[in-house]
Design an enzyme around this catalytic site. Structure first.
Site, mmCIF file in Angstrom:
data_model
loop_
_atom_site.group_PDB
_atom_site.id
_atom_site.type_symbol
_atom_site.label_atom_id
_atom_site.label_comp_id
_atom_site.label_asym_id
_atom_site.label_seq_id
_atom_site.Cartn_x
_atom_site.Cartn_y
_atom_site.Cartn_z
ATOM 1 N N GLY A 124 0.847 -1.181 0.000
ATOM 2 C CA GLY A 124 0.000 0.000 0.000
ATOM 3 C C GLY A 124 0.883 1.231 0.000
ATOM 4 N N GLY A 125 0.293 2.372 0.310
ATOM 5 C CA GLY A 125 1.062 3.606 0.283
ATOM 6 C C GLY A 125 2.101 3.691 1.385
ATOM 7 C CG MET A 126 1.478 5.067 4.544
ATOM 8 S SD MET A 126 0.562 5.731 5.957
ATOM 9 C CE MET A 126 1.915 5.894 7.146
ATOM 10 C CG ASP A 147 -8.796 2.231 5.752
ATOM 11 O OD1 ASP A 147 -9.612 2.760 4.965
ATOM 12 O OD2 ASP A 147 -7.613 1.983 5.430
#
Length: 350
Positions: free
Chosen positions: A24-26, A142
């Site tokens: 993912g983004g992180m 989320d």
């Protein structure tokens, strides 16, 4: 879940990383071997960050510890198990139960939407996971198809990625003014800044059910501003594919969290559908203090005009018998009606 490049690192002298399962983004999630116990595990590693050193050390570290602590409180078959948290080269890793299978987002992308019965089965599993989390004071915040894993062979549904979870009594990530979560799946009360609670996760589940049966979130738009408008004010049109699940979807996508279906009622309705093929309408909603004030004002006004209070209530005052709220102003509560789904991706990367 498809694997990416291989890696031969051993972290903390124990966990050998093999192939990347996804990113993912992180973060990056690796398939790994626990060499001490001789078992396969998943290891979640924070992705490299170009932020200043203080941010790079503190924010991802806090996020990783938050997820580990949230998961450590939970014991439920539909919640991923945390085995360990280790630090290696000044970076934290979460060692998790390995779920052999892709995410619901992967499944929709590869094979298209699921049918109503499969969506209901997934919904029941997730409601069990959410109820367990909420009982321990943990809000997921989320919930989306990318964070729901489907185990190959067994079909077991597992809720994962508690990285932005809110734990009761802990400092929240949003206290710095930064929004966390996925806008298309975020409840309107969080969007408007009026707070969050267990009902917010249930809104997200309602959006997820829509995505599961149609392939797209009903709040997908081409811009963030469009998404915000769709979530907070625009008429809500669940996809026609929801069919027999519409009573549940409508109840979960109620903008007023006090009127929204709770987890127990939503689970009961989905189980009824799985057992009988029919989904009952929600029971009569309990009137809130706001409802009682509206009723009192309307009764007073109508009484002055010579209309009886009994007639007012029988003919559909606030909190009508069919469960549909009647608000004093058009903006107080938007209607939820069946309609065509919109095209577009139903999930977003972390």
């Amino acid at each position: 879940m498809g694997s990416e490049r291989s890696d031969a690192r051993v972290i903390a002298g124990r966990y050998r990383l093999h192939a990347a399962l996804g990113r993912g983004g992180m973060s990056v999630v690796w398939r790994a071997t626990d060499q001490l116990l001789g078992r396969e595990v998943a290891v979640k590693e924070l992705a490299p960050d170009d932020a200043p050193p203080v941010t790079r050390v503190r924010s991802p570290r806090d996020r990783t510890l938050r997820e580990a602590r949230a998961l450590a409180q939970l014991r439920h078959p539909h919640v991923s198990v945390v085995h360990d948290v280790v630090e290696h080269d000044e970076r934290l890793y979460i060692v998790l139960e390995l779920i052999d299978g892709g995410s619901l987002a992967d499944r929709i992308a590869a094979h298209g939407p699921v049918d109503a019965r499969e969506a209901a089965r997934i919904g029941v599993a997730l409601l069990g996971a959410l109820r367990a989390a909420h009982e321990h004071g943990v809000l997921h915040r989320d919930l989306k198809p990318a964070n729901v894993l489907i185990e190959s062979g067994t079909g077991r549904v597992v809720l994962t990625d508690f990285g932005v979870a809110q734990v009761e009594g802990a400092t929240t990530l949003t206290e710095s003014g930064t929004f966390v979560g996925s806008p298309e799946y975020t409840a309107p009360e969080r969007m408007s800044g009026s707070g969050t609670g267990p009902a917010s996760d249930l809104w997200s589940l309602g959006v997820l059910l829509c995505t599961a049966v149609s392939g797209a979130s009903p709040f997908h738009r081409d811009s963030l501003g469009g998404v915000l408008h769709a979530v907070v004010t625009a008429p809500i049109r669940p996809p026609r594919q929801a069919g027999p699940l519409l009573p549940v979807v409508r109840g979960l996508l109620e903008r007023d969290p006090e009127r929204r279906l709770d987890a127990a009622q939503a689970e009961r309705m989905l189980r009824d559908f799985l057992e009988t093929g029919r989904t009952p309408e929600p029971s009569r909603a309990q009137r809130t203090p706001r409802d009682r004030l509206v009723i009192a004002l309307l009764v007073a006004a109508m009484a002055a005009a010579g209309v009886s209070a009994a007639a007012l209530l029988v003919n559909g005052g606030a909190g009508a018998g069919d469960g549909t709220p009647v608000s004093p102003t058009p903006s107080a509560s938007a209607s939820v009606s069946a309609g065509p789904s919109r095209s577009g991706s139903g999930s977003s990367p972390e």
